[in-house]
Design a protein around this motif. Structure first.
Motif, PDB file in Angstrom:
ATOM      1  N   ALA A   1       8.735 -34.706  27.453  1.00  0.00           N
ATOM      2  CA  ALA A   1       9.327 -34.841  26.115  1.00  0.00           C
ATOM      3  C   ALA A   1      10.830 -34.603  26.171  1.00  0.00           C
ATOM      4  CB  ALA A   1       8.663 -33.888  25.126  1.00  0.00           C
ATOM      5  N   GLY A   2      11.250 -33.497  26.764  1.00  0.00           N
ATOM      6  CA  GLY A   2      12.651 -33.270  27.070  1.00  0.00           C
ATOM      7  C   GLY A   2      13.579 -32.920  25.933  1.00  0.00           C
ATOM      8  N   PHE A   3      13.067 -32.729  24.720  1.00  0.00           N
ATOM      9  CA  PHE A   3      13.961 -32.421  23.609  1.00  0.00           C
ATOM     10  C   PHE A   3      14.628 -31.072  23.804  1.00  0.00           C
ATOM     11  CE2 PHE A   3      11.158 -35.593  21.739  1.00  0.00           C
ATOM     12  CZ  PHE A   3      12.109 -36.465  21.225  1.00  0.00           C
ATOM     13  N   LYS A   4      15.836 -30.971  23.334  1.00  0.00           N
ATOM     14  CA  LYS A   4      16.652 -29.772  23.495  1.00  0.00           C
ATOM     15  C   LYS A   4      15.876 -28.534  23.027  1.00  0.00           C
ATOM     16  CE  LYS A   4      21.406 -28.475  22.836  1.00  0.00           C
ATOM     17  NZ  LYS A   4      22.671 -28.926  22.279  1.00  0.00           N
ATOM     18  N   GLY A   5      15.730 -27.563  23.919  1.00  0.00           N
ATOM     19  CA  GLY A   5      15.078 -26.307  23.602  1.00  0.00           C
ATOM     20  C   GLY A   5      13.565 -26.371  23.472  1.00  0.00           C
ATOM     21  N   ILE A   6      12.938 -27.442  23.903  1.00  0.00           N
ATOM     22  CA  ILE A   6      11.483 -27.577  23.757  1.00  0.00           C
ATOM     23  C   ILE A   6      10.773 -26.491  24.549  1.00  0.00           C
ATOM     24  CG2 ILE A   6      11.138 -29.228  25.642  1.00  0.00           C
ATOM     25  CD1 ILE A   6       9.188 -30.688  23.640  1.00  0.00           C
ATOM     26  N   GLU A   7       9.766 -25.887  23.927  1.00  0.00           N
ATOM     27  CA  GLU A   7       9.029 -24.796  24.556  1.00  0.00           C
ATOM     28  C   GLU A   7       7.551 -25.103  24.746  1.00  0.00           C
ATOM     29  OE1 GLU A   7      10.256 -21.931  25.812  1.00  0.00           O
ATOM     30  OE2 GLU A   7      12.266 -22.669  25.353  1.00  0.00           O
ATOM     31  N   ALA A   8       7.044 -26.148  24.055  1.00  0.00           N
ATOM     32  CA  ALA A   8       5.625 -26.495  24.153  1.00  0.00           C
ATOM     33  C   ALA A   8       5.474 -27.995  23.938  1.00  0.00           C
ATOM     34  CB  ALA A   8       4.828 -25.729  23.103  1.00  0.00           C
ATOM     35  N   MET A   9       4.343 -28.493  24.351  1.00  0.00           N
ATOM     36  CA  MET A   9       4.040 -29.912  24.168  1.00  0.00           C
ATOM     37  C   MET A   9       3.952 -30.244  22.683  1.00  0.00           C
ATOM     38  SD  MET A   9       3.850 -31.678  26.923  1.00  0.00           S
ATOM     39  CE  MET A   9       2.790 -33.086  26.609  1.00  0.00           C
ATOM     40  N   PRO A  10       4.231 -31.507  22.331  1.00  0.00           N
ATOM     41  CA  PRO A  10       4.012 -31.928  20.945  1.00  0.00           C
ATOM     42  C   PRO A  10       2.548 -31.707  20.552  1.00  0.00           C
ATOM     43  CG  PRO A  10       5.334 -33.545  22.113  1.00  0.00           C
ATOM     44  CD  PRO A  10       4.848 -32.548  23.137  1.00  0.00           C
ATOM     45  N   SER A  11       2.270 -31.768  19.267  1.00  0.00           N
ATOM     46  CA  SER A  11       0.924 -31.486  18.772  1.00  0.00           C
ATOM     47  C   SER A  11      -0.093 -32.475  19.323  1.00  0.00           C
ATOM     48  CB  SER A  11       0.908 -31.557  17.250  1.00  0.00           C
ATOM     49  OG  SER A  11       1.067 -32.904  16.827  1.00  0.00           O
ATOM     50  N   ALA A  12      -1.352 -32.048  19.294  1.00  0.00           N
ATOM     51  CA  ALA A  12      -2.441 -32.936  19.711  1.00  0.00           C
ATOM     52  C   ALA A  12      -2.453 -34.191  18.849  1.00  0.00           C
ATOM     53  CB  ALA A  12      -3.774 -32.204  19.619  1.00  0.00           C
TER      54      ALA A  12
END
Length: 146
Positions: A41-52
């Motif tokens: 995903a790579g979005f700035k500051g991402i800490e977890a996968m997008p939702s199911a």
């Protein structure tokens, strides 16, 4: 055109399956949710996968795109006429071309700076989107010209 449709359909199906895998909690190519999110995903500051739900929505869209492409290429019988299928395929092609081009823009780089996504996006994800988009556009335009 059947070979092109089959190849594109297979690639789209594999990508759809990956998104479904992430939807059920899979973390490859990472080792946990955070490392996977930074790789895919790579979005700035991402800490977890997008939702199911988001993962399954993308998986469903990709699966439908695969079906449209394969139906247009004559891989299987379809109840739809070629021109509406070609129109749908052209829409899908434009979406992939747009995503592919977006990956090379400074604005996208600012929104998705996390490594290894930023490197993988320029090297693999965006070029793959461009190839898929061109392939689908070829199928769609050939149907319009037939």
């Amino acid at each position: 055109m059947t070979l092109l449709a089959t190849l594109l359909g297979a690639v789209l199906t594999v990508i759809a399956a990956l998104h479904a895998y992430w939807g059920i909690g899979g973390v490859w190519p990472g080792t946990d949710s955070r490392s996977c999110a930074r790789a895919v995903a790579g979005f700035k500051g991402i800490e977890a996968m997008p939702s199911a739900a988001a993962s399954f929505a993308v998986a469903a869209a990709l699966a439908v795109a695969a079906l449209v492409v394969m139906a247009l290429g004559g891989v299987f019988a379809s109840p739809f006429e070629p021109l509406p299928l070609a129109g749908a395929a052209l829409f899908v092609a434009l979406a992939f071309l747009g995503r592919g081009l977006l990956g090379f823009t400074p604005g996208w780089r600012r929104r998705t700076p996390e490594m290894p996504f930023a490197r993988l996006d320029v090297r693999y994800y965006s070029p793959l989107c461009l190839v898929i988009g061109v392939g689908i556009a070829i199928l769609a335009l050939s149907a319009f010209m037939a």
